[in-house]
Design a protein around this motif. Structure first.
Motif, PDB file in Angstrom:
ATOM      1  N   SER A  54       0.833  -1.212   0.000  1.00 60.76           N
ATOM      2  CA  SER A  54       0.000   0.000   0.000  1.00 60.76           C
ATOM      3  C   SER A  54       0.861   1.254   0.000  1.00 60.76           C
ATOM      4  O   SER A  54       0.471   2.305   0.518  1.00 60.76           O
ATOM      5  N   CYS A  55       2.060   1.130  -0.564  1.00 65.56           N
ATOM      6  CA  CYS A  55       3.040   2.227  -0.640  1.00 65.56           C
ATOM      7  C   CYS A  55       3.494   2.684   0.746  1.00 65.56           C
ATOM      8  O   CYS A  55       3.746   3.865   0.980  1.00 65.56           O
ATOM      9  N   HIS A  56       3.641   1.720   1.649  1.00 59.93           N
ATOM     10  CA  HIS A  56       4.056   2.028   3.019  1.00 59.93           C
ATOM     11  C   HIS A  56       5.484   1.573   3.329  1.00 59.93           C
ATOM     12  O   HIS A  56       6.098   2.092   4.262  1.00 59.93           O
ATOM     13  N   ARG A  57       6.049   0.596   2.593  1.00 58.00           N
ATOM     14  CA  ARG A  57       7.371   0.051   2.942  1.00 58.00           C
ATOM     15  C   ARG A  57       7.856  -0.863   1.807  1.00 58.00           C
ATOM     16  O   ARG A  57       7.268  -0.886   0.739  1.00 58.00           O
ATOM     17  N   ASN A  58       8.951  -1.585   2.085  1.00 58.88           N
ATOM     18  CA  ASN A  58       9.502  -2.602   1.173  1.00 58.88           C
ATOM     19  C   ASN A  58       9.879  -2.026  -0.183  1.00 58.88           C
ATOM     20  O   ASN A  58       9.219  -2.242  -1.196  1.00 58.88           O
ATOM     21  N   LYS A  59      10.946  -1.281  -0.210  1.00 62.50           N
ATOM     22  CA  LYS A  59      11.431  -0.712  -1.463  1.00 62.50           C
ATOM     23  C   LYS A  59      11.761  -1.838  -2.446  1.00 62.50           C
ATOM     24  O   LYS A  59      12.594  -2.693  -2.169  1.00 62.50           O
ATOM     25  N   PRO A  60      11.074  -1.880  -3.590  1.00 62.34           N
ATOM     26  CA  PRO A  60      11.257  -2.997  -4.527  1.00 62.34           C
ATOM     27  C   PRO A  60      12.492  -2.825  -5.399  1.00 62.34           C
ATOM     28  O   PRO A  60      13.053  -1.727  -5.511  1.00 62.34           O
ATOM     29  N   LYS A  61      12.889  -3.898  -6.025  1.00 61.01           N
ATOM     30  CA  LYS A  61      14.039  -3.843  -6.922  1.00 61.01           C
ATOM     31  C   LYS A  61      13.667  -3.228  -8.266  1.00 61.01           C
ATOM     32  O   LYS A  61      14.457  -2.521  -8.876  1.00 61.01           O
ATOM     33  N   LYS A  62      12.469  -3.528  -8.739  1.00 64.80           N
ATOM     34  CA  LYS A  62      12.054  -3.018 -10.039  1.00 64.80           C
ATOM     35  C   LYS A  62      11.561  -1.579  -9.918  1.00 64.80           C
ATOM     36  O   LYS A  62      10.631  -1.290  -9.176  1.00 64.80           O
ATOM     37  N   GLU A  63      12.170  -0.693 -10.686  1.00 65.32           N
ATOM     38  CA  GLU A  63      11.868   0.726 -10.611  1.00 65.32           C
ATOM     39  C   GLU A  63      10.395   1.022 -10.896  1.00 65.32           C
ATOM     40  O   GLU A  63       9.776   1.847 -10.244  1.00 65.32           O
ATOM     41  N   LYS A  64       9.819   0.304 -11.884  1.00 64.53           N
ATOM     42  CA  LYS A  64       8.467   0.634 -12.325  1.00 64.53           C
ATOM     43  C   LYS A  64       7.391   0.312 -11.288  1.00 64.53           C
ATOM     44  O   LYS A  64       6.248   0.762 -11.417  1.00 64.53           O
ATOM     45  N   VAL A  82     -19.173  24.379  -3.366  1.00 61.51           N
ATOM     46  CA  VAL A  82     -18.404  23.141  -3.468  1.00 61.51           C
ATOM     47  C   VAL A  82     -19.203  22.001  -2.860  1.00 61.51           C
ATOM     48  O   VAL A  82     -19.654  22.083  -1.711  1.00 61.51           O
ATOM     49  N   VAL A  83     -19.376  20.937  -3.627  1.00 63.34           N
ATOM     50  CA  VAL A  83     -19.956  19.685  -3.131  1.00 63.34           C
ATOM     51  C   VAL A  83     -18.791  18.741  -2.865  1.00 63.34           C
ATOM     52  O   VAL A  83     -18.007  18.431  -3.760  1.00 63.34           O
ATOM     53  N   TRP A  84     -18.684  18.280  -1.629  1.00 62.67           N
ATOM     54  CA  TRP A  84     -17.510  17.510  -1.167  1.00 62.67           C
ATOM     55  C   TRP A  84     -18.037  16.246  -0.497  1.00 62.67           C
ATOM     56  O   TRP A  84     -18.564  16.290   0.604  1.00 62.67           O
ATOM     57  N   THR A  85     -17.903  15.103  -1.199  1.00 67.22           N
ATOM     58  CA  THR A  85     -18.673  13.919  -0.806  1.00 67.22           C
ATOM     59  C   THR A  85     -17.865  12.821  -0.103  1.00 67.22           C
ATOM     60  O   THR A  85     -18.092  11.632  -0.327  1.00 67.22           O
ATOM     61  N   GLY A  86     -16.970  13.217   0.784  1.00 69.91           N
ATOM     62  CA  GLY A  86     -16.465  12.280   1.779  1.00 69.91           C
ATOM     63  C   GLY A  86     -15.242  11.454   1.442  1.00 69.91           C
ATOM     64  O   GLY A  86     -14.693  11.503   0.357  1.00 69.91           O
ATOM     65  N   ASP A  87     -14.824  10.674   2.439  1.00 63.89           N
ATOM     66  CA  ASP A  87     -13.622   9.833   2.453  1.00 63.89           C
ATOM     67  C   ASP A  87     -12.352  10.684   2.438  1.00 63.89           C
ATOM     68  O   ASP A  87     -11.646  10.785   1.437  1.00 63.89           O
ATOM     69  N   ASN A  88     -12.068  11.264   3.612  1.00 61.36           N
ATOM     70  CA  ASN A  88     -10.894  12.113   3.800  1.00 61.36           C
ATOM     71  C   ASN A  88      -9.863  11.479   4.724  1.00 61.36           C
ATOM     72  O   ASN A  88      -9.053  12.171   5.333  1.00 61.36           O
ATOM     73  N   ALA A  89      -9.911  10.161   4.833  1.00 62.83           N
ATOM     74  CA  ALA A  89      -8.909   9.394   5.560  1.00 62.83           C
ATOM     75  C   ALA A  89      -8.500   8.215   4.673  1.00 62.83           C
ATOM     76  O   ALA A  89      -9.201   7.868   3.728  1.00 62.83           O
ATOM     77  N   ARG A  90      -7.374   7.612   4.992  1.00 61.29           N
ATOM     78  CA  ARG A  90      -6.891   6.507   4.157  1.00 61.29           C
ATOM     79  C   ARG A  90      -7.773   5.270   4.309  1.00 61.29           C
ATOM     80  O   ARG A  90      -8.535   5.137   5.272  1.00 61.29           O
ATOM     81  N   HIS A  91      -7.637   4.357   3.347  1.00 60.89           N
ATOM     82  CA  HIS A  91      -8.333   3.079   3.438  1.00 60.89           C
ATOM     83  C   HIS A  91      -7.714   2.212   4.548  1.00 60.89           C
ATOM     84  O   HIS A  91      -6.544   2.368   4.889  1.00 60.89           O
ATOM     85  N   ASP A  92      -8.503   1.307   5.040  1.00 58.94           N
ATOM     86  CA  ASP A  92      -8.025   0.357   6.053  1.00 58.94           C
ATOM     87  C   ASP A  92      -7.532  -0.899   5.325  1.00 58.94           C
ATOM     88  O   ASP A  92      -8.131  -1.972   5.419  1.00 58.94           O
ATOM     89  N   ASN A  93      -6.431  -0.740   4.572  1.00 60.83           N
ATOM     90  CA  ASN A  93      -5.976  -1.822   3.694  1.00 60.83           C
ATOM     91  C   ASN A  93      -4.579  -2.347   4.031  1.00 60.83           C
ATOM     92  O   ASN A  93      -3.947  -3.001   3.207  1.00 60.83           O
ATOM     93  N   ASP A  94      -4.102  -2.045   5.242  1.00 56.93           N
ATOM     94  CA  ASP A  94      -2.765  -2.501   5.637  1.00 56.93           C
ATOM     95  C   ASP A  94      -2.840  -3.007   7.085  1.00 56.93           C
ATOM     96  O   ASP A  94      -2.907  -2.221   8.029  1.00 56.93           O
ATOM     97  N   ARG A  95      -2.822  -4.316   7.235  1.00 57.33           N
ATOM     98  CA  ARG A  95      -2.933  -4.898   8.574  1.00 57.33           C
ATOM     99  C   ARG A  95      -1.758  -4.533   9.469  1.00 57.33           C
ATOM    100  O   ARG A  95      -1.873  -4.519  10.695  1.00 57.33           O
ATOM    101  N   ALA A  96      -0.618  -4.255   8.853  1.00 56.03           N
ATOM    102  CA  ALA A  96       0.557  -3.888   9.659  1.00 56.03           C
ATOM    103  C   ALA A  96       0.455  -2.460  10.194  1.00 56.03           C
ATOM    104  O   ALA A  96       1.174  -2.103  11.130  1.00 56.03           O
ATOM    105  N   LEU A  97      -0.430  -1.646   9.585  1.00 57.60           N
ATOM    106  CA  LEU A  97      -0.628  -0.272  10.032  1.00 57.60           C
ATOM    107  C   LEU A  97      -2.125  -0.004  10.161  1.00 57.60           C
ATOM    108  O   LEU A  97      -2.729   0.701   9.354  1.00 57.60           O
ATOM    109  N   PRO A  98      -2.778  -0.589  11.152  1.00 58.01           N
ATOM    110  CA  PRO A  98      -4.219  -0.383  11.296  1.00 58.01           C
ATOM    111  C   PRO A  98      -4.557   1.073  11.584  1.00 58.01           C
ATOM    112  O   PRO A  98      -3.783   1.791  12.236  1.00 58.01           O
ATOM    113  N   ARG A  99      -5.686   1.513  11.082  1.00 58.25           N
ATOM    114  CA  ARG A  99      -6.113   2.884  11.314  1.00 58.25           C
ATOM    115  C   ARG A  99      -6.555   3.067  12.772  1.00 58.25           C
ATOM    116  O   ARG A  99      -6.910   2.105  13.445  1.00 58.25           O
TER     117      ARG A  99
END
Length: 560
Positions: free
Chosen positions: A63-73, A111-128
């Motif tokens: 989730s773009c939180h860690r583990n720098k990969p070998k492949k640049e792309k 302005v119509v602003w329709t929510g979700d202003n926090a990150r997803h709960d998609n990383d068990r190692a970093l729970p919200r």
């Protein structure tokens, strides 16, 4: 720790300190609007999802939180990572809000602003945590205050399914969550709506005094993933979804009696696949009953750019088989992706335009997200009609009831249907072919411009190279992009539906023949125009149009 990591960490603490919500008196939209001349445009922004743990060069799979990969792309980009499961770095959030402040705040009315202003709960190692969710919402709220509210531009936020913890779960209010957001959004919520908001996190606000209002719904009480509520069942009148619909009915009656027009907005769009069945049928019935008062329906959550139709057929009694499974969804969508489902639904429309009864339809517009998860950063600017005289409602009743379809007299005697909303909705509908939702008149939505950051620009951006938002497409035909000389003389730059500086060079000339950006050629965004587009998309011969619709839906990618 790298310089970039220090930058992101410092930015987090700086934002949380500088942009904490100050104590202030709730501000009502009418007080801010009087000093501004109407531009005839408004912004819809949704699903920002800032992520304080985002790290440049981290792996997509983390989730773009860690583990720098070998492949640049496969590394996380500085301003975001397109077509991934990564949320928004602060660099993207700040860039987007700075851009809207500098480039668009002088061009819009609200302005119509329709929510979700926090990150997803998609990383068990970093729970919200609840604190993180509230802190992120405070930061974004303060940025919206600075960018828009401070300039007299009303901002209408609504609650997203990721703005609560656990995500998707919201107990009946008042509770700690509704109380917290009544503080975080204190400057956006009109004082007369404050008590209602504390109870249920929904409210209404006049964005053009005595003319146009926006009703911000709390779709968490309709969303079928929220297992903390009862799903608007008729036999549970105190269910928070039913209480919200009761309130909404009163609001719509009030605005109609005042000859005002409204937008219904919220996070999760109404559909048989998103709402509890009895919540959905109540939404459909109110949408069609007050069709002459509702200008449009604006939602987020889905990330994919699309529209759908609410139809009178949605009020038909469900089958006995589905009723025995808790009145389950009348349409099964699991075998089809979103595009295929919409095309199949559009295919059920009458083949001849003469056979279309426009009383039976409403249009749901779903805007794509700022977060490039799973597509590209986006926002949308609508244009609406500011000319003409106000339409006075015709206080009449139809000669027959519009509560639904089919033989309800017989079927509603059955125990399985008797105490459901399908058998209780029988009030006359207020439909009028001359209302702003049906014909182009004062306050009618005319079109929108969709902007995003193209994949190549997002991939090539860096700390020293900012990305650029570019026009993706317009709903307008080419000939409507340039006003008549008389209109230009009378209204100046505001006569243009989209300011010329926000158009590609190829569209700035009134003699342009560049069709690349104008695939739909809609004369306006009234119900007949949307239904006609849906009918065209249902035609297998319209292969080019279908291809464009799908490309815009997923921004060149695939369903996320």
């Amino acid at each position: 720790m790298s310089t970039k990591s220090h930058f992101l960490l410092a930015l987090l603490f700086l934002n949380l300190e500088v942009f904490a919500i100050p104590a202030q008196v709730p501000l009502q939209a009418p007080e801010t609007q009087n000093a501004r001349k109407l531009r005839g445009r408004f912004l819809h922004i949704t699903d920002i999802h800032p992520d304080p743990h985002y790290k440049v060069d981290a792996s997509h799979t983390s989730s773009c939180h860690r583990n720098k990969p070998k492949k640049e792309k496969t590394r996380a980009g500085y301003y975001g990572t397109p077509f991934s499961e990564c949320d928004s770095p602060f660099s993207l959030t700040n860039f987007t809000l700075d851009y809207l402040d500098k480039q668009w705040s002088s061009e819009i009315d609200f302005v119509v602003w329709t929510g979700d202003n926090a990150r997803h709960d998609n990383d068990r190692a970093l729970p919200r945590t609840t604190k993180e969710i509230y802190d992120l919402n405070r930061v974004v709220a303060r940025r919206m205050e600075d960018a828009f509210l401070s300039k007299g531009i009303p901002v209408i936020p609504s609650l997203g399914n990721n703005d609560v913890w656990p995500h998707n779960i919201l107990m009946p209010g008042p509770n700690s969550i509704t109380n917290e957001y009544s503080s975080i959004w204190k400057s956006f919520i009109p004082f007369p709506s404050y008590q209602v908001f504390q109870r249920g996190a929904y409210y209404s606000a006049e964005v053009i005094p005595n003319s146009v209002a926006v009703i911000a719904l709390n779709t968490m009480y309709f969303y079928d993933s929220n297992k903390a509520v009862g799903g608007c069942e008729y036999k549970e009148p105190q269910d928070p979804g039913n209480l919200q619909f009761d309130w909404l009915e009163v609001q719509l009656e009030m605005y109609r009696d005042r000859d005002m027009q409204v937008y219904l907005t919220g996070h999760v769009p109404p559909s048989p696949g998103n709402f509890f069945p009895e919540c959905y049928v109540r939404y459909v019935e109110l949408s069609l009953r007050f069709q002459d008062t509702i200008l449009g329906h604006l939602f987020g959550h889905m990330n994919a750019d699309h529209f759908s139709l609410i139809e009178a057929e949605d009020l038909q009694l469900p089958s006995v088989e589905s009723s025995q499974h808790h009145l389950d969804r009348p349409h099964q969508e699991s075998k089809y992706d979103l595009f295929d489902t919409l095309i199949r639904d559009f295919g059920d429309l009458p083949k001849s335009e003469r056979k279309v009864d426009f009383d039976n339809y409403a249009v749901i517009n779903v805007s794509p997200s700022v977060v490039p998860n799973p597509y590209l950063p986006s926002f949308r600017v609508f244009t609406y009609n500011t000319t003409g005289t106000p339409k006075k409602s015709i206080k009449r009743k139809h000669g027959h009831r519009h509560g639904g379809m089919g033989d309800k007299k017989t079927e509603c005697k059955k125990e399985i249907y008797a105490d459901t909303w399908w058998c209780k909705l029988s009030k006359p509908w207020y439909s009028d072919p001359d209302s702003p939702s049906r014909t182009n008149t004062l306050w009618s939505p005319l079109g929108y411009a969709q902007y995003n950051i193209p994949e190549k620009r997002l991939d090539s951006s860096s700390e020293n190279r900012k990305p650029k938002y570019k026009l993706e497409y317009l709903t307008f035909p080419l000939e409507l992009l340039h006003p008549s000389s008389e209109a230009a003389d009378a209204k100046g730059d505001f006569a243009y539906p989209i300011p010329l500086r926000h158009l590609p060079q190829s569209l700035r000339s009134p003699n342009s023949t560049k069709m690349k950006y104008t695939p739909y050629q809609l004369p306006d965004l009234t119900i007949p125009s949307w239904v006609e587009l849906a009918r065209l998309l249902a035609d297998p011969k319209e292969k080019k149009l279908r291809k464009q619709f799908r490309e815009y839906m997923y921004m060149g990618g695939e369903e996320g």
